[in-house]
Design a protein around this motif. Structure first.
Motif, PDB file in Angstrom:
ATOM      1  N   TYR A  17       0.636  -0.994  -0.219  1.00 29.39           N
ATOM      2  CA  TYR A  17      -0.082   0.156  -0.053  1.00 29.39           C
ATOM      3  C   TYR A  17       0.862   0.590  -0.243  1.00 29.39           C
ATOM      4  O   TYR A  17       0.618   2.501  -0.830  1.00 29.39           O
ATOM      5  CB  TYR A  17      -0.883   0.081   1.484  1.00 29.39           C
ATOM      6  N   GLY A  18       2.000   1.117   0.734  1.00 32.62           N
ATOM      7  CA  GLY A  18       2.866   2.354   0.550  1.00 32.62           C
ATOM      8  C   GLY A  18       3.314   2.261  -0.666  1.00 32.62           C
ATOM      9  O   GLY A  18       3.348   3.488  -1.068  1.00 32.62           O
ATOM     10  N   GLY A  19       4.029   1.633  -1.354  1.00 36.62           N
ATOM     11  CA  GLY A  19       4.201   2.071  -2.537  1.00 36.62           C
ATOM     12  C   GLY A  19       3.346   2.055  -3.603  1.00 36.62           C
ATOM     13  O   GLY A  19       3.088   3.431  -4.505  1.00 36.62           O
ATOM     14  N   PHE A  20       1.757   1.719  -3.367  1.00 32.50           N
ATOM     15  CA  PHE A  20       0.913   2.557  -4.421  1.00 32.50           C
ATOM     16  C   PHE A  20       0.889   4.047  -3.907  1.00 32.50           C
ATOM     17  O   PHE A  20       0.670   4.867  -4.626  1.00 32.50           O
ATOM     18  CB  PHE A  20      -0.758   2.528  -3.940  1.00 32.50           C
ATOM     19  N   VAL A  21       1.318   4.499  -2.136  1.00 30.96           N
ATOM     20  CA  VAL A  21       0.455   6.180  -2.460  1.00 30.96           C
ATOM     21  C   VAL A  21       2.610   7.028  -2.565  1.00 30.96           C
ATOM     22  O   VAL A  21       2.278   7.686  -2.756  1.00 30.96           O
ATOM     23  CB  VAL A  21       1.189   6.017  -0.441  1.00 30.96           C
ATOM     24  N   LEU A  22       3.174   5.765  -3.053  1.00 28.44           N
ATOM     25  CA  LEU A  22       4.270   6.657  -3.665  1.00 28.44           C
ATOM     26  C   LEU A  22       3.940   6.724  -5.417  1.00 28.44           C
ATOM     27  O   LEU A  22       4.696   7.896  -5.551  1.00 28.44           O
ATOM     28  CB  LEU A  22       5.638   5.409  -2.758  1.00 28.44           C
ATOM     29  N   GLY A  23       3.983   6.360  -5.722  1.00 25.50           N
ATOM     30  CA  GLY A  23       3.257   6.186  -7.276  1.00 25.50           C
ATOM     31  C   GLY A  23       2.817   7.024  -7.183  1.00 25.50           C
ATOM     32  O   GLY A  23       2.637   8.045  -8.034  1.00 25.50           O
ATOM     33  N   PHE A  24       1.250   7.722  -6.524  1.00 22.16           N
ATOM     34  CA  PHE A  24       0.546   8.486  -6.502  1.00 22.16           C
ATOM     35  C   PHE A  24       1.280  10.376  -6.678  1.00 22.16           C
ATOM     36  O   PHE A  24       1.454  10.506  -6.781  1.00 22.16           O
ATOM     37  CB  PHE A  24      -0.441   8.457  -5.396  1.00 22.16           C
ATOM     38  N   ILE A  25       2.188   9.895  -5.021  1.00 21.22           N
ATOM     39  CA  ILE A  25       2.715  11.237  -5.124  1.00 21.22           C
ATOM     40  C   ILE A  25       3.651  11.229  -6.109  1.00 21.22           C
ATOM     41  O   ILE A  25       3.616  12.863  -6.679  1.00 21.22           O
ATOM     42  CB  ILE A  25       4.064  10.815  -3.774  1.00 21.22           C
ATOM     43  N   TYR A  26       4.444  10.591  -6.539  1.00 22.80           N
ATOM     44  CA  TYR A  26       5.135  10.798  -7.785  1.00 22.80           C
ATOM     45  C   TYR A  26       4.396  11.189  -8.968  1.00 22.80           C
ATOM     46  O   TYR A  26       5.075  12.521  -9.924  1.00 22.80           O
ATOM     47  CB  TYR A  26       5.914   8.612  -8.601  1.00 22.80           C
ATOM     48  N   ASP A  27       3.515  10.234  -9.229  1.00 23.60           N
ATOM     49  CA  ASP A  27       2.487  10.853 -10.295  1.00 23.60           C
ATOM     50  C   ASP A  27       1.983  12.560 -10.575  1.00 23.60           C
ATOM     51  O   ASP A  27       2.283  13.323 -10.708  1.00 23.60           O
ATOM     52  CB  ASP A  27       0.623  10.363 -10.855  1.00 23.60           C
ATOM     53  N   ILE A  28       1.591  13.311  -9.069  1.00 21.43           N
ATOM     54  CA  ILE A  28       1.495  14.064  -8.225  1.00 21.43           C
ATOM     55  C   ILE A  28       2.655  15.512  -9.032  1.00 21.43           C
ATOM     56  O   ILE A  28       2.336  16.091  -9.469  1.00 21.43           O
ATOM     57  CB  ILE A  28       0.974  15.083  -6.948  1.00 21.43           C
ATOM     58  N   PHE A  29       4.160  14.731  -8.335  1.00 21.59           N
ATOM     59  CA  PHE A  29       5.086  15.511  -8.990  1.00 21.59           C
ATOM     60  C   PHE A  29       4.522  15.534 -10.558  1.00 21.59           C
ATOM     61  O   PHE A  29       5.495  16.595 -11.311  1.00 21.59           O
ATOM     62  CB  PHE A  29       6.326  16.021  -8.075  1.00 21.59           C
ATOM     63  N   LYS A  30       5.806  14.333 -11.337  1.00 22.39           N
ATOM     64  CA  LYS A  30       5.597  14.613 -12.673  1.00 22.39           C
ATOM     65  C   LYS A  30       3.931  15.258 -13.697  1.00 22.39           C
ATOM     66  O   LYS A  30       4.635  15.741 -14.552  1.00 22.39           O
ATOM     67  CB  LYS A  30       4.853  12.436 -13.252  1.00 22.39           C
ATOM     68  N   VAL A  31       3.007  15.320 -12.908  1.00 22.62           N
ATOM     69  CA  VAL A  31       1.896  16.404 -12.980  1.00 22.62           C
ATOM     70  C   VAL A  31       2.099  17.325 -13.323  1.00 22.62           C
ATOM     71  O   VAL A  31       1.480  18.562 -14.413  1.00 22.62           O
ATOM     72  CB  VAL A  31       0.901  15.790 -13.024  1.00 22.62           C
ATOM     73  N   THR A  32       2.237  17.981 -12.374  1.00 22.83           N
ATOM     74  CA  THR A  32       3.581  19.322 -11.538  1.00 22.83           C
ATOM     75  C   THR A  32       4.595  19.531 -12.681  1.00 22.83           C
ATOM     76  O   THR A  32       4.180  20.568 -12.964  1.00 22.83           O
ATOM     77  CB  THR A  32       3.497  19.834 -10.591  1.00 22.83           C
ATOM     78  N   ARG A  33       4.955  18.873 -12.943  1.00 20.93           N
ATOM     79  CA  ARG A  33       6.433  19.116 -13.571  1.00 20.93           C
ATOM     80  C   ARG A  33       5.744  19.057 -14.818  1.00 20.93           C
ATOM     81  O   ARG A  33       6.466  20.194 -16.195  1.00 20.93           O
ATOM     82  CB  ARG A  33       6.986  18.287 -13.764  1.00 20.93           C
ATOM     83  N   GLN A  34       4.903  19.176 -15.519  1.00 20.60           N
ATOM     84  CA  GLN A  34       4.460  19.000 -16.999  1.00 20.60           C
ATOM     85  C   GLN A  34       3.763  19.755 -16.939  1.00 20.60           C
ATOM     86  O   GLN A  34       3.673  20.567 -17.938  1.00 20.60           O
ATOM     87  CB  GLN A  34       3.506  17.217 -17.595  1.00 20.60           C
ATOM     88  N   VAL A  35       2.200  20.317 -16.381  1.00 21.59           N
ATOM     89  CA  VAL A  35       1.635  21.172 -16.659  1.00 21.59           C
ATOM     90  C   VAL A  35       2.704  22.595 -16.214  1.00 21.59           C
ATOM     91  O   VAL A  35       2.256  23.378 -17.184  1.00 21.59           O
ATOM     92  CB  VAL A  35       0.575  21.131 -15.044  1.00 21.59           C
ATOM     93  N   PHE A  36       3.216  22.588 -15.324  1.00 18.76           N
ATOM     94  CA  PHE A  36       3.779  24.210 -15.698  1.00 18.76           C
ATOM     95  C   PHE A  36       4.706  24.040 -16.302  1.00 18.76           C
ATOM     96  O   PHE A  36       6.075  25.294 -15.279  1.00 18.76           O
ATOM     97  CB  PHE A  36       3.981  24.562 -13.358  1.00 18.76           C
ATOM     98  N   ARG A  37       5.540  23.481 -16.717  1.00 18.72           N
ATOM     99  CA  ARG A  37       6.264  23.086 -17.363  1.00 18.72           C
ATOM    100  C   ARG A  37       8.039  23.964 -16.643  1.00 18.72           C
ATOM    101  O   ARG A  37       8.810  25.023 -17.438  1.00 18.72           O
ATOM    102  CB  ARG A  37       6.667  24.129 -19.292  1.00 18.72           C
ATOM    103  N   LEU A  38       8.607  22.935 -16.090  1.00 17.16           N
ATOM    104  CA  LEU A  38       9.250  23.657 -14.819  1.00 17.16           C
ATOM    105  C   LEU A  38      10.614  24.157 -15.149  1.00 17.16           C
ATOM    106  O   LEU A  38      10.934  22.868 -16.520  1.00 17.16           O
ATOM    107  CB  LEU A  38       9.647  22.328 -13.260  1.00 17.16           C
ATOM    108  N   LYS A  39      11.513  24.577 -14.961  1.00 18.23           N
ATOM    109  CA  LYS A  39      12.892  24.929 -15.899  1.00 18.23           C
ATOM    110  C   LYS A  39      13.607  23.477 -15.293  1.00 18.23           C
ATOM    111  O   LYS A  39      13.011  23.498 -13.380  1.00 18.23           O
ATOM    112  CB  LYS A  39      13.487  25.860 -15.305  1.00 18.23           C
TER     113      LYS A  39
END
Length: 158
Positions: A17-39
């Motif tokens: 279950y912790g692995g599921f949560v880690l994957g979700f946290i990674y998706d949040i950061f991945k989408v944030t990076r994609q949406v805001f086009r971070l330098k």
């Protein structure tokens, strides 16, 4: 210390279950990076923040499962949880997060327009008469400047 099979299975399932949560946290950061086009600099900072959150999350789930006793099945559980998350849920969660981000950005832009609209009206209430008055006051000066230069009296001597 003797650990029963039930507690080991419980610890393993908690780490999955912790692995599921880690994957979700990674998706949040991945989408944030994609949406805001971070330098690159901000991307590196986001990676550090992700690893801090990931470490805290792993320690929390390991504490819940077996009081942070480091076992091979704990890391195996996290790995299996992350893999299962990406196979089963990652695509849908990523699409949902992108939709939420886009909706939030559109909503905030609309709210900004609604808030700024009265300010624009007040500014135009003062700027339009100011521009009109400035044009009316500069017309005689422009007229005199353009028409009086044709007379020799007002021309410069060479």
């Amino acid at each position: 210390m003797v650990i029963t099979i039930q507690s080991q299975i419980y610890a393993f399932l908690v780490t999955v279950y912790g692995g599921f949560v880690l994957g979700f946290i990674y998706d949040i950061f991945k989408v944030t990076r994609q949406v805001f086009r971070l330098k690159k600099t901000f991307s590196n900072i986001a990676d550090i923040i992700f690893w801090l959150f990931g470490t805290i999350t792993m320690l929390y789930f390991m504490y819940i499962s077996n009081y942070v006793e480091i076992r091979l099945y704990s890391f195996l559980g996290f790995a299996i949880g992350v893999i299962l998350y990406y196979v089963l849920l990652s695509y849908f969660i990523t699409q949902a997060l992108i939709g939420i981000y886009e909706f939030t950005i559109k909503f905030l832009k609309k709210m900004a327009e609604i808030i700024i609209y009265p300010v624009k009206i007040v500014v135009n209430f003062f700027i339009v008469p100011y521009r009109f008055t400035r044009k009316i006051l500069t017309l005689p000066g422009a007229f005199l400047k353009n028409n009086l230069t044709y007379f020799k009296i007002f021309k410069r001597k060479k």
